[in-house]
Design an enzyme around this catalytic site. Structure first.
Site, short mmCIF file in Angstrom:
data_model
loop_
_atom_site.label_atom_id
_atom_site.label_comp_id
_atom_site.label_asym_id
_atom_site.label_seq_id
_atom_site.Cartn_x
_atom_site.Cartn_y
_atom_site.Cartn_z
N GLU A 62 0.92 -1.14 0.04
CA GLU A 62 0.00 0.00 0.11
C GLU A 62 0.82 1.13 -0.31
O GLU A 62 1.75 1.16 0.68
CB GLU A 62 -0.82 0.05 1.16
CG GLU A 62 -1.80 1.27 1.41
CD GLU A 62 -2.40 0.83 2.83
OE1 GLU A 62 -2.14 0.02 3.60
OE2 GLU A 62 -3.47 1.54 2.96
N LYS A 138 -9.42 1.62 -2.11
CA LYS A 138 -9.68 0.83 -0.85
C LYS A 138 -11.20 1.14 -0.42
O LYS A 138 -11.61 2.22 -0.22
CB LYS A 138 -8.55 1.52 0.06
CG LYS A 138 -8.64 1.07 1.70
CD LYS A 138 -7.54 1.60 2.44
CE LYS A 138 -7.11 1.13 3.66
NZ LYS A 138 -5.71 1.73 4.34
N CYS A 187 -5.25 -3.49 3.01
CA CYS A 187 -4.85 -3.33 4.42
C CYS A 187 -6.32 -3.27 5.24
O CYS A 187 -6.90 -4.46 5.63
CB CYS A 187 -4.06 -2.16 4.98
SG CYS A 187 -3.05 -2.48 6.03
N1 GLN Z 1 -6.01 -2.73 10.44
C1 GLN Z 1 -4.88 -2.15 9.87
C2 GLN Z 1 -3.87 -2.07 10.95
O1 GLN Z 1 -4.24 -1.95 12.17
C3 GLN Z 1 -5.12 -0.99 9.23
C4 GLN Z 1 -3.80 -0.14 8.87
C5 GLN Z 1 -4.13 0.26 7.28
O2 GLN Z 1 -5.11 0.31 6.68
N2 GLN Z 1 -3.08 0.68 6.83
O3 GLN Z 1 -2.64 -2.06 10.82
#
Ligand code: GLN
Length: 424
Positions: A62, A138, A187
């Protein structure tokens, strides 16, 4: 009549440590990593044919080149671009050409619609010929995205097709083109919506199960548990204390608080990751150390978030008792699709005897002196196998193969050869 095709794919995940505001350095360092990788694939003497074939697909994290932690619209403004004008798109085209592969990369997107500027956290897909074949935005946003007014994907989760020429093999041994049903999750897409939705909805995994995805690609900037989050809940003094402790730990690992280590890990040997219990496992160490080893706490958590794809004995019981049929037909089940935790009204386990691949490319390193990323990029195969005694919901589950992970803290590349079945 349907046939089973054996698909053979070679994939590479590129784990990076990009720093906000240092686009040029991030790109230059990524090229030096890619060149090291290419040298390993090529024989030493120039002019000879490559002994090892190049990957069919390369996946980057990402916000792979820009860094992740932006704190306002102004802060991100010079890094957002229309898809085809993005430095990340041009970079992906070069990578695709260099390795004759598909390239997937996360980047900040600027989109104009009806005179309005909309910002997205996106991932683009470039074909081996250098053409843009898909752009995913996203759907579920994380805390920092709200700081720069990122929009949610209006389409929600999506699937698309990726065609791999000659990579399918019929039962009689003929090589044919294979088109895989593919999806991207960025993510937070793997987490419960806004961390508020019920955990057991497993939104992303359920979507993929119900849409029969065969290849799930996840560019990530997932945090390590030693990160200092929710800064507003600490006093100034507590904050400084916590940051000093983090800096101390990084010094012990010989890492600067900002910047990138440039110490690459190349994992090209097709070795599996040892399974480790989530709790009580002697090898599960939640502290930020042993940077060349994966963070098994997160590996186990990611597998848990794909629970609809793993074998579980309890589903047989639910099925016998007609529990899922009742649950899914209830009016208040608007939140649910046609499955719940992998079970449906039609079958105890929708995924039984199927195969699916998960490619999870996470970033590593530290940003802001507070956010530590978990690295541990890995390749997983859900094999749809059933064992009447299976009750593990982590890497101990026999129906998921851990085909390899990079370490938690180093930039690097993991290359794996995949074999899996699809029905056509
Ligand atoms: N749930 C992910 C975390 O806690 C979200 C991080 C992201 O979207 N970059 O790392």
């Amino acid at each position: 009549m349907s046939i089973r095709l054996l698909v053979k794919l070679r994939v590479a995940l590129v784990q990076l440590n990009p720093q906000v505001g240092r686009l040029e350095q991030n790109i230059a360092r990524t090229w030096s990593l890619l060149r090291k990788f290419q040298e390993k694939l090529q024989p030493a003497q120039t002019g000879e044919k490559m002994t090892t074939p190049t990957p069919d697909l390369m996946v980057f994290p990402e916000f792979a080149l820009t860094g992740y932690s932006f704190h306002s619209k102004e802060h991100i403004s010079s890094f957002v671009h229309k898809t085809k004008e993005s430095p990340s798109f041009h970079f992906a085209q070069q990578v695709s050409k260099m390795f004759s592969c598909y390239t997937v990369i996360g980047y900040p997107e600027r989109h104009e619609k009806e005179g309005k500027v909309l910002l997205y956290n996106s991932a683009l897909v470039v074909s081996p010929k250098g053409e843009l074949v898909f752009n995913y935005r996203k759907s579920f946003l994380y805390d920092t995205e709200y700081e720069w007014d990122c929009e949610e994907n209006p389409n929600g989760f999506e699937t698309f097709s990726l065609t791999f020429p000659g990579k399918g093999q019929t039962p009689t041994g003929d090589k044919i083109d294979v088109t895989l049903k593919t999806s991207i999750g960025i993510c937070m897409d793997l987490s419960p919506y806004k961390f508020e939705a019920p955990f057991n909805l497993f939104e992303f995994a359920s979507f993929n199960l119900e849409n029969r995805s065969e290849l799930m690609i996840c560019p990530m900037a997932w945090l390590h548990s030693s990160s200092i989050t929710k800064m507003d809940k600490y006093t100034e003094e507590e904050k400084l204390e916590k940051m000093a402790a983090l800096e101390d730990n990084l010094k012990r690992q010989s890492l600067p608080i900002f910047g990138s280590q440039n110490d690459f890990q190349l994992d090209l040997d097709n070795s599996n990751t040892p399974r480790t219990m989530s709790r009580d496992g002697p090898d599960v160490d939640p502290t930020y150390g042993k940077l060349e080893e994966p963070d098994m706490t997160n590996v186990n958590y990611w597998i848990l978030r794909f629970l609809p794809f793993i074998d579980l004995n309890i589903r047989e019981e639910w099925y016998k008792q007609g529990i899922i049929k009742k649950l899914l037909s209830r009016e208040q089940s608007d939140l649910l699709g046609s499955t719940y935790m992998g079970a449906s009204a039609r079958a105890a386990w929708e995924f039984a005897n199927c195969n699916a691949i998960l490619l999870l490319t996470n970033r590593c390193g530290v940003e802001d002196g507070t956010t530590v990323y978990a690295g541990s990029s890995g390749v997983y195969k859900f094999n749809g196998s059933m064992d009447p005694n299976e009750s593990n919901i982590d890497s101990m589950n026999g129906s998921v193969a851990l085909l390899g992970n990079l370490g938690k803290g180093k930039e690097g590349i993991i290359l794996r050869d995949l074999e899996f079945d699809v029905t056509r």
